[in-house]
Write an enzyme that holds these catalytic residues in place. Structure first.
Site, PDB file in Angstrom:
ATOM      1  N   GLY A  60      36.552  -8.823  71.153  1.00 58.26           N
ATOM      2  CA  GLY A  60      36.941  -8.758  72.554  1.00 58.26           C
ATOM      3  C   GLY A  60      36.676  -7.371  73.099  1.00 58.26           C
ATOM      4  CB  SER A  61      38.252  -5.360  75.577  1.00 64.97           C
ATOM      5  OG  SER A  61      37.644  -6.277  76.443  1.00 64.97           O
ATOM      6  CB  SER A  62      40.218  -4.404  70.407  1.00 67.39           C
ATOM      7  OG  SER A  62      41.161  -4.771  71.375  1.00 67.39           O
ATOM      8  CD  GLU A  63      34.289  -0.280  70.457  1.00 66.71           C
ATOM      9  OE1 GLU A  63      34.534   0.932  70.230  1.00 66.71           O
ATOM     10  OE2 GLU A  63      33.328  -0.666  71.127  1.00 66.71           O
ATOM     11  CB  VAL A  64      39.271  -1.006  64.112  1.00 68.82           C
ATOM     12  CG1 VAL A  64      39.986  -0.121  63.094  1.00 68.82           C
ATOM     13  CG2 VAL A  64      40.278  -1.904  64.812  1.00 68.82           C
ATOM     14  CE  LYS A 117      44.600  -2.853  67.396  1.00 70.94           C
ATOM     15  NZ  LYS A 117      45.833  -3.490  66.904  1.00 70.94           N
ATOM     16  CB  ILE A 158      36.627  -0.648  60.516  1.00 72.80           C
ATOM     17  CG1 ILE A 158      36.720   0.767  59.974  1.00 72.80           C
ATOM     18  CG2 ILE A 158      37.194  -1.621  59.491  1.00 72.80           C
ATOM     19  CD1 ILE A 158      38.133   1.291  59.851  1.00 72.80           C
ATOM     20  CG  ASP A 212      48.958 -13.318  64.682  1.00 72.96           C
ATOM     21  OD1 ASP A 212      48.712 -14.465  64.251  1.00 72.96           O
ATOM     22  OD2 ASP A 212      48.079 -12.520  65.054  1.00 72.96           O
TER      23      ASP A 212
END
Length: 472
Positions: free
Chosen positions: A98-102, A116, A94, A240
């Site tokens: 950075g170092s994150s994926e969804v 996540k 999706i 945020d």
């Protein structure tokens, strides 16, 4: 026999060549989308085979002795994620950053979720701590209908998770050195508010139309109810709030992403942070000046009023198609105007004066002047005042009140003064000590009150007329 949709996701314990079939359950699209992109792959039955470990190295068992038995995998890591022993088949990425994926995934019961995946190695320890803290908040918010629901999670760095659970942080200034991941299985949503607004304004620009107030009310109320849940019920400051953090799930907006949220201590409404947090275009003045001292020597803290400012920026964007400080392109330009107490935010004319009023209630520079969520939920923009109904229409004084009432409907201040005047004329005994008679002093006081209200109303209507003429 009717054809049934089959969903095949192997269980970790299933070591057969033909995985178990789970049929008859539809994949419900009712749940976190970072980008509303359709998946490139479809759900399909997979014949998952066991494969020996390609490393060829013997597996070590207790006592350090090697064994000739090769490690076997019961699933393909390129096709599945495993969280707490449960397998989720990948349907497509999706979004990432950075170092994150969804990823969009499907479970063994054919339910669609968002997964996540956060890489911890190399991150600042405080940031990694915040991600784990998000799990704590989401667990606390389970069952809240306007908050995204956490279905399952796994933190491979058990020491980090233990510190978050115990409320300690041993390595505050360092970085995570060990390999580790956080996996979070969440509700899947159709689209976030940021993309909704983008699409909405493309439609409006192409048709030269204005924003529909009913559309505004519908989603603005949902936004307020979501934030009210964390502010008033759970005493959490999000820090945020922005359109991308409100996700449409089955037609309702839900609040997501608690990565930098912080709980409010029971004895205060503000919190103190170690650094500036938030997204630039939605940050409050105090968020920029966090932990500095104000003119009176008090430490500037962030709290619920900071979230209210962010909500004001969101509403402003919903109304005008841009944020309040969008014309200032650089960080320092935004910093200068947002932190300037004398800077006046520009508001273009809108048809409904209550809409303008509620934006100003959220975007007051002084955080103590901003309204709280319960007040905003009762604001006349969401709860329109009932038009004045005057009895005895043939009476000349009532006809005058009707005319005055009509002229006050577009100005909130004038309408409030008119309502007071109407109530005083309708039942003067509410201000008197006796219901049967009114003394001379009370009569004098009532007449003075009527006179003062009339003068105030006259001045306010004159000021409102001048403002309207200047806007033409």
């Amino acid at each position: 026999m009717p054809n049934e949709k089959e969903c095949i996701v192997p269980k970790e314990s299933d070591n057969s060549r033909n995985p178990r079939t789970l049929g008859g359950t539809s994949a419900a699209e009712d749940h976190i989308a970072v980008h509303p992109e359709p998946p490139s792959s479809k759900v399909q039955a997979l014949d998952v085979k066991l494969e020996p470990d390609k490393s060829g190295k013997p597996e070590k068992v207790g006592g350090g002795k090697a064994t000739s038995v090769s490690r076997k995998k019961s699933y393909d890591v390129d096709l599945f994620f495993k969280v707490n022993g449960k397998l989720y088949q990948r349907l497509g990425k999706i979004g990432s950053g950075g170092s994150s994926e969804v990823h969009k995934v499907i479970s063994s019961d054919c339910t669609i979720y968002a997964l996540k995946k956060i890489k911890l190695k190399g991150r600042e320890y405080g940031t990694a701590y915040g991600f784990c803290q998000e799990i704590e908040y989401l667990n606390k918010l389970k069952g809240k209908k306007n908050i995204i629901q956490l279905v399952d999670y796994e933190v491979t760095d058990k020491a980090l998770l233990k510190e978050v659970t115990s409320g300690t942080m041993s390595n505050k200034d360092g970085r995570v050195k060990e390999d580790g991941y956080i996996y979070m299985v969440l509700e899947y949503g159709e689209i976030d508010l940021a993309h909704m607004l983008s699409q909405k304004w493309k439609e409006l620009d192409s048709s030269s139309s204005t924003i529909d107030e009913n559309w505004l009310r519908f989603y603005w109320q949902q936004i307020l109810l979501a934030v009210n849940t964390i502010h008033e019920e759970e005493r959490i400051v999000h820090s945020d709030l922005k359109p991308a953090n409100f996700l449409l799930v089955s037609g309702s907006l839900k609040l997501i992403d608690f990565g930098i949220a912080k709980a409010i201590m029971s004895d205060t409404t503000n919190i103190q942070r170690d650094s500036q947090v938030g997204t630039l275009s939605y940050m409050s003045p105090e968020a920029f000046m966090c932990n500095e001292t104000d003119a009176n020597g008090n430490t500037i803290k962030c709290g619920r009023p900071s979230d209210i400012w962010s909500l004001g920026c969101i509403l402003y964007q919903m109304v005008y198609g841009r944020t309040p400080f969008s014309e200032y392109k650089t960080f320092w330009a935004k910093f200068k105007v947002i932190t300037d107490p004398n800077h006046e935010i520009a508001y273009e004319p809108v048809q409904n004066p209550w809409l303008l009023d509620i934006m100003k209630k959220c975007l007051a520079w002084d955080r103590n002047q901003r309204w709280r969520i319960p007040q905003l939920l009762q604001h006349p923009f969401l709860v329109p005042p009932v038009p004045p109904q005057v009895s005895a229409p043939m009476d000349q004084s009532c006809k005058l009140l009707q005319l005055i009432g009509k002229s006050c409907q577009n100005d909130p201040k004038s309408f409030m003064l008119f309502s007071q005047l109407q109530q005083l004329l309708k039942d003067p005994r509410t201000s008197a000590t006796s219901e049967s008679s009114i003394s001379h002093d009370e009569m004098h006081k009532l007449l003075s009150g009527v006179s003062n209200l009339c003068l105030q109303l006259q001045r306010q209507l004159a000021n409102f007329e001048e403002i309207q003429l200047s806007d033409i």
